[in-house]
Design a protein around this motif. Sequence first.
Motif, PDB file in Angstrom:
ATOM      1  N   UNK A 149       0.823  -1.229  -0.010  1.00  0.00           N
ATOM      2  CA  UNK A 149       0.089   0.036  -0.061  1.00  0.00           C
ATOM      3  C   UNK A 149       0.797   1.435  -0.069  1.00  0.00           C
ATOM      4  N   UNK A 150       1.888   1.265   0.754  1.00  0.00           N
ATOM      5  CA  UNK A 150       2.619   2.403   0.591  1.00  0.00           C
ATOM      6  C   UNK A 150       3.128   2.647  -0.591  1.00  0.00           C
ATOM      7  N   UNK A 151       3.795   1.626  -1.228  1.00  0.00           N
ATOM      8  CA  UNK A 151       4.433   1.826  -2.598  1.00  0.00           C
ATOM      9  C   UNK A 151       3.176   2.299  -3.651  1.00  0.00           C
ATOM     10  N   UNK A 152       1.996   1.567  -3.352  1.00  0.00           N
ATOM     11  CA  UNK A 152       0.950   2.078  -4.375  1.00  0.00           C
ATOM     12  C   UNK A 152       0.319   3.360  -4.229  1.00  0.00           C
ATOM     13  N   UNK A 153       0.433   3.852  -3.083  1.00  0.00           N
ATOM     14  CA  UNK A 153      -0.363   5.108  -2.735  1.00  0.00           C
ATOM     15  C   UNK A 153       0.755   6.228  -2.375  1.00  0.00           C
ATOM     16  N   UNK A 154       1.900   6.052  -2.774  1.00  0.00           N
ATOM     17  CA  UNK A 154       3.136   6.846  -2.343  1.00  0.00           C
ATOM     18  C   UNK A 154       2.757   8.332  -2.576  1.00  0.00           C
ATOM     19  N   UNK A 155       2.201   8.613  -3.891  1.00  0.00           N
ATOM     20  CA  UNK A 155       1.859   9.897  -4.366  1.00  0.00           C
ATOM     21  C   UNK A 155       0.530  10.551  -4.086  1.00  0.00           C
ATOM     22  N   UNK A 156      -0.115   9.980  -3.182  1.00  0.00           N
ATOM     23  CA  UNK A 156      -1.573  10.326  -2.729  1.00  0.00           C
ATOM     24  C   UNK A 156      -1.641  11.034  -1.335  1.00  0.00           C
ATOM     25  N   UNK A 157      -1.538  12.180  -1.099  1.00  0.00           N
ATOM     26  CA  UNK A 157      -1.491  12.775   0.063  1.00  0.00           C
ATOM     27  C   UNK A 157      -2.811  12.757   0.707  1.00  0.00           C
ATOM     28  N   UNK A 158      -4.079  12.092   0.225  1.00  0.00           N
ATOM     29  CA  UNK A 158      -5.130  11.822   1.079  1.00  0.00           C
ATOM     30  C   UNK A 158      -5.280  10.399   1.774  1.00  0.00           C
ATOM     31  N   UNK A 159      -4.086   9.743   1.606  1.00  0.00           N
ATOM     32  CA  UNK A 159      -4.249   8.303   1.916  1.00  0.00           C
ATOM     33  C   UNK A 159      -2.974   7.949   2.962  1.00  0.00           C
ATOM     34  N   UNK A 160      -3.389   7.679   4.170  1.00  0.00           N
ATOM     35  CA  UNK A 160      -2.171   7.215   5.398  1.00  0.00           C
ATOM     36  C   UNK A 160      -2.416   5.799   5.565  1.00  0.00           C
ATOM     37  N   UNK A 161      -1.218   4.930   5.382  1.00  0.00           N
ATOM     38  CA  UNK A 161      -1.450   3.494   5.852  1.00  0.00           C
ATOM     39  C   UNK A 161      -0.420   3.175   7.073  1.00  0.00           C
ATOM     40  N   UNK A 162      -0.925   2.434   7.774  1.00  0.00           N
ATOM     41  CA  UNK A 162      -0.109   2.260   9.187  1.00  0.00           C
ATOM     42  C   UNK A 162      -0.055   0.677   9.449  1.00  0.00           C
ATOM     43  N   UNK A 163       1.152   0.278   9.801  1.00  0.00           N
ATOM     44  CA  UNK A 163       0.951  -1.228  10.324  1.00  0.00           C
ATOM     45  C   UNK A 163       0.516  -1.281  11.968  1.00  0.00           C
ATOM     46  N   UNK A 164      -0.638  -1.852  11.911  1.00  0.00           N
ATOM     47  CA  UNK A 164      -1.311  -1.933  13.192  1.00  0.00           C
ATOM     48  C   UNK A 164      -2.368  -2.987  13.357  1.00  0.00           C
ATOM     49  N   UNK A 165      -2.870  -3.213  14.761  1.00  0.00           N
ATOM     50  CA  UNK A 165      -3.737  -4.288  14.934  1.00  0.00           C
ATOM     51  C   UNK A 165      -5.114  -3.631  15.066  1.00  0.00           C
ATOM     52  N   UNK A 166      -6.295  -3.905  15.368  1.00  0.00           N
ATOM     53  CA  UNK A 166      -7.342  -3.628  15.551  1.00  0.00           C
ATOM     54  C   UNK A 166      -7.441  -2.710  17.127  1.00  0.00           C
TER      55      UNK A 166
END
Length: 199
Positions: free
Chosen positions: A72-89
Amino acid sequence: MDENTEIWRKYYNKAMSRKNSPRTEWAVQLNTSGLNVAVDCGCGTGSDIAYLAEQGYRVHGFDINPDAISICRKRFRHDALIEVSEASFEDFTYPTAGVIMANSSLFFAEPYVFNNAWRAITDSLAVGGVFGGDFMGVDDSWADGFRLATTPLTQTQVMDLFENFEIVRFHERNEEGSTSMGSIKHWHTYSVLAVKRGI
């Protein structure tokens, strides 16, 4: 590389070409909260993230699997509206949101943290906001003795989670079927689409 890691990598390779869930589209249409903020719980390779961002949402995606987050970080690296985190529920910090999706992911919430995780999800969802997701039923092949922890629930337990919601769609699946990797298992799931009411 352990067995779980290898299985997840094969799953993600197949999932890369998957379209977003129709349920995510319905959630966007039903959202009357006024908030264009979304959370994708267990975001996988990001098909629902991509759709939500296309609809103008600021999207927070998380997954416990580092391979998914790397994709996801690679896929959306140019999209400022998206933030991805390695986390559990249980350790993700949920923003106030208009849409929260948990497509086929809450199956794998640890049983001892499920209630706290669900409370965090519902507390962060704005009034008029929409939850869409799946829960594992007690008759599922993975409900007992699976290689990962699962939280199976009865129909009554699932319904009780939505006391402060208007349920728009509730579907039970209880049948033999194939997994995304092509093996056969017994599926017992509850799929829910619901709008949060004011208390």
